[in-house]
Design a protein around this motif. Structure first.
Motif, short mmCIF file in Angstrom:
data_model
loop_
_atom_site.label_atom_id
_atom_site.label_comp_id
_atom_site.label_asym_id
_atom_site.label_seq_id
_atom_site.Cartn_x
_atom_site.Cartn_y
_atom_site.Cartn_z
N THR A 106 81.01 27.20 22.25
CA THR A 106 80.85 27.74 23.60
C THR A 106 80.98 26.63 24.64
O THR A 106 81.64 26.81 25.68
N ASP A 107 80.38 25.48 24.40
CA ASP A 107 80.49 24.35 25.33
C ASP A 107 81.95 23.96 25.55
O ASP A 107 82.37 23.73 26.69
N VAL A 108 82.72 23.89 24.47
CA VAL A 108 84.13 23.52 24.60
C VAL A 108 84.88 24.57 25.42
O VAL A 108 85.68 24.22 26.30
N LEU A 109 84.62 25.84 25.16
CA LEU A 109 85.31 26.90 25.90
C LEU A 109 84.97 26.86 27.39
O LEU A 109 85.83 27.08 28.24
N LEU A 110 83.71 26.58 27.72
CA LEU A 110 83.31 26.50 29.12
C LEU A 110 83.93 25.29 29.82
O LEU A 110 84.41 25.38 30.96
N LEU A 111 83.94 24.15 29.13
CA LEU A 111 84.54 22.95 29.71
C LEU A 111 86.05 23.12 29.89
O LEU A 111 86.63 22.68 30.88
N TRP A 112 86.67 23.77 28.93
CA TRP A 112 88.11 24.03 29.01
C TRP A 112 88.42 24.89 30.22
O TRP A 112 89.35 24.63 30.98
N ARG A 113 87.62 25.93 30.42
CA ARG A 113 87.85 26.81 31.57
C ARG A 113 87.65 26.05 32.89
O ARG A 113 88.39 26.25 33.85
N SER A 114 86.64 25.17 32.93
CA SER A 114 86.44 24.36 34.13
C SER A 114 87.66 23.48 34.40
O SER A 114 88.08 23.30 35.55
N GLU A 115 88.24 22.94 33.34
CA GLU A 115 89.44 22.11 33.49
C GLU A 115 90.61 22.94 34.03
O GLU A 115 91.38 22.47 34.87
N GLU A 124 96.50 15.96 31.01
CA GLU A 124 97.42 16.20 29.90
C GLU A 124 96.71 16.27 28.56
O GLU A 124 97.04 17.11 27.71
N ILE A 125 95.72 15.42 28.35
CA ILE A 125 95.12 15.30 27.02
C ILE A 125 94.01 16.30 26.76
O ILE A 125 93.85 16.78 25.64
N LEU A 126 93.23 16.66 27.78
CA LEU A 126 92.05 17.49 27.54
C LEU A 126 92.36 18.85 26.95
O LEU A 126 91.71 19.27 25.99
N PRO A 127 93.34 19.60 27.46
CA PRO A 127 93.62 20.91 26.83
C PRO A 127 93.99 20.79 25.36
O PRO A 127 93.59 21.64 24.55
N LYS A 128 94.73 19.76 24.98
CA LYS A 128 95.08 19.57 23.58
C LYS A 128 93.84 19.26 22.75
O LYS A 128 93.70 19.74 21.62
N ALA A 129 92.95 18.45 23.30
CA ALA A 129 91.72 18.12 22.59
C ALA A 129 90.83 19.35 22.44
O ALA A 129 90.27 19.61 21.37
N PHE A 130 90.71 20.13 23.53
CA PHE A 130 89.91 21.35 23.48
C PHE A 130 90.48 22.32 22.44
O PHE A 130 89.75 22.89 21.63
N GLU A 131 91.79 22.51 22.47
CA GLU A 131 92.41 23.46 21.55
C GLU A 131 92.20 23.04 20.10
O GLU A 131 91.92 23.87 19.23
N SER A 132 92.32 21.75 19.83
CA SER A 132 92.12 21.26 18.47
C SER A 132 90.71 21.54 17.98
O SER A 132 90.51 21.98 16.83
N LYS A 133 89.73 21.34 18.83
CA LYS A 133 88.34 21.58 18.45
C LYS A 133 88.07 23.07 18.24
O LYS A 133 87.38 23.46 17.30
N VAL A 134 88.62 23.91 19.12
CA VAL A 134 88.42 25.34 19.00
C VAL A 134 89.05 25.87 17.71
O VAL A 134 88.44 26.65 16.97
N THR A 213 90.40 30.81 39.19
CA THR A 213 91.63 30.76 39.96
C THR A 213 92.87 30.83 39.08
O THR A 213 93.96 31.02 39.58
N PHE A 214 92.73 30.64 37.77
CA PHE A 214 93.89 30.73 36.90
C PHE A 214 94.16 32.19 36.55
O PHE A 214 93.29 33.05 36.66
N ASP A 215 95.38 32.48 36.14
CA ASP A 215 95.79 33.85 35.83
C ASP A 215 95.10 34.32 34.56
O ASP A 215 95.37 33.80 33.47
N PRO A 216 94.19 35.30 34.64
CA PRO A 216 93.45 35.73 33.46
C PRO A 216 94.33 36.45 32.44
O PRO A 216 93.93 36.63 31.29
N ASN A 217 95.51 36.87 32.85
CA ASN A 217 96.39 37.60 31.94
C ASN A 217 97.37 36.67 31.21
O ASN A 217 98.15 37.13 30.37
N LYS A 218 97.35 35.40 31.54
CA LYS A 218 98.22 34.44 30.88
C LYS A 218 97.46 33.76 29.73
O LYS A 218 96.45 33.09 29.97
N PRO A 219 97.89 33.92 28.50
CA PRO A 219 97.16 33.32 27.38
C PRO A 219 97.05 31.80 27.50
O PRO A 219 98.02 31.13 27.86
N VAL A 220 95.88 31.29 27.25
CA VAL A 220 95.66 29.86 27.25
C VAL A 220 95.88 29.30 25.85
O VAL A 220 96.41 28.21 25.66
N ILE A 221 95.45 30.05 24.86
CA ILE A 221 95.61 29.66 23.47
C ILE A 221 96.03 30.87 22.67
O ILE A 221 95.52 31.97 22.88
#
Length: 228
Positions: A106-115, A124-134, A213-221
């Motif tokens: 949950t922490d990773v998902l919340l931090l990712w959304r904040s990013e 550049e690096i944080l989304p890749k790191a978040f995705e790997s952990k998730v 503010t990001f598009d909720p209909n666009k998949p992040v992962i």
């Protein structure tokens, strides 16, 4: 008792599930408390929790408890019904471990959304790191789905349920159920539990509760896509 509450927060949801499981829902007044990572503190909340985080539980004698792990253990010890955190032994540490895994996801998902909502753009690096952990966390949960199913319902299950709920709520069209079928089967079964079904996260129109503010209909992962 007073609970600083939001229908959006996965950590508040943990407390709400426990309140229902322990038969204590009528003992708590839920107060909508708006907090944001990149905003000035909520002064009403700050007086009860110097960290300005929800959930915060204010007891009848004026003491306040935080975070969700502390609140849930307090409710488990004082409420009725079966214990959600065994007092000792392997069963206790299994629940604590699952709680750590669920809360960490949950922490990773919340931090990712904040990013994703940063006005100056995404690093550049944080989304890749978040995705790997998730992905790693989901794979571990999928491998342990049979153990989750066979264990008595506890705080570890609650934390994992709330993490998966956050994934459904904020990361649309990610196909996690197709990618992790064992976990999906367990989740579908536990979703029928009244305390879980009644606490599915949702948006509200409280003042200051602003959508992302990001598009909720666009998949992040997309868990069905190949991992880079």
């Amino acid at each position: 008792m007073k609970l600083h509450w939001s229908p959006r927060s996965p950590f508040v949801r943990k407390v709400m599930i426990v309140l229902r499981e322990k038969g204590m829902l009528d003992e708590v007044e839920c107060v909508r408390s708006v907090v944001a990572f990149a905003a000035m503190p909520n002064q009403d909340l700050l007086s009860d929790n110097p960290l300005n985080k929800i959930p915060t539980l204010v007891l009848d004698d004026g003491r306040s408890l935080f975070d969700s792990r502390v609140i849930c253990e307090y409710l488990d010890a004082t409420g009725g019904g079966p214990r959600l955190l065994p007092e000792a032994g392997d069963a206790r540490f299994a629940q604590l471990r699952w709680q750590a895994l669920g809360d960490g996801l949950t922490d990773v998902l919340l931090l990712w959304r904040s990013e994703l909502t940063r006005p100056n753009g995404i690093s550049e690096i944080l989304p890749k790191a978040f995705e790997s952990k998730v992905r790693a966390a989901m794979a571990r949960l999928n491998a342990e789905a049979d153990q989750l199913d066979s264990a008595a319902f506890g705080l570890g299950h609650v934390a994992i349920i709330c993490a998966l709920g956050q994934l459904d709520f904020r990361y649309l069209e990610n196909h996690w159920r197709q990618a992790f079928p064992n976990l999906a089967k367990w989740h579908a079964k536990v979703l029928a539990r009244p305390s879980v079904n009644a606490t599915v996260p949702k948006d509200d129109v409280s003042p200051g509760a602003v959508s992302a503010t990001f598009d909720p209909n666009k998949p992040v992962i997309d868990f069905m896509s190949s991992q880079a």
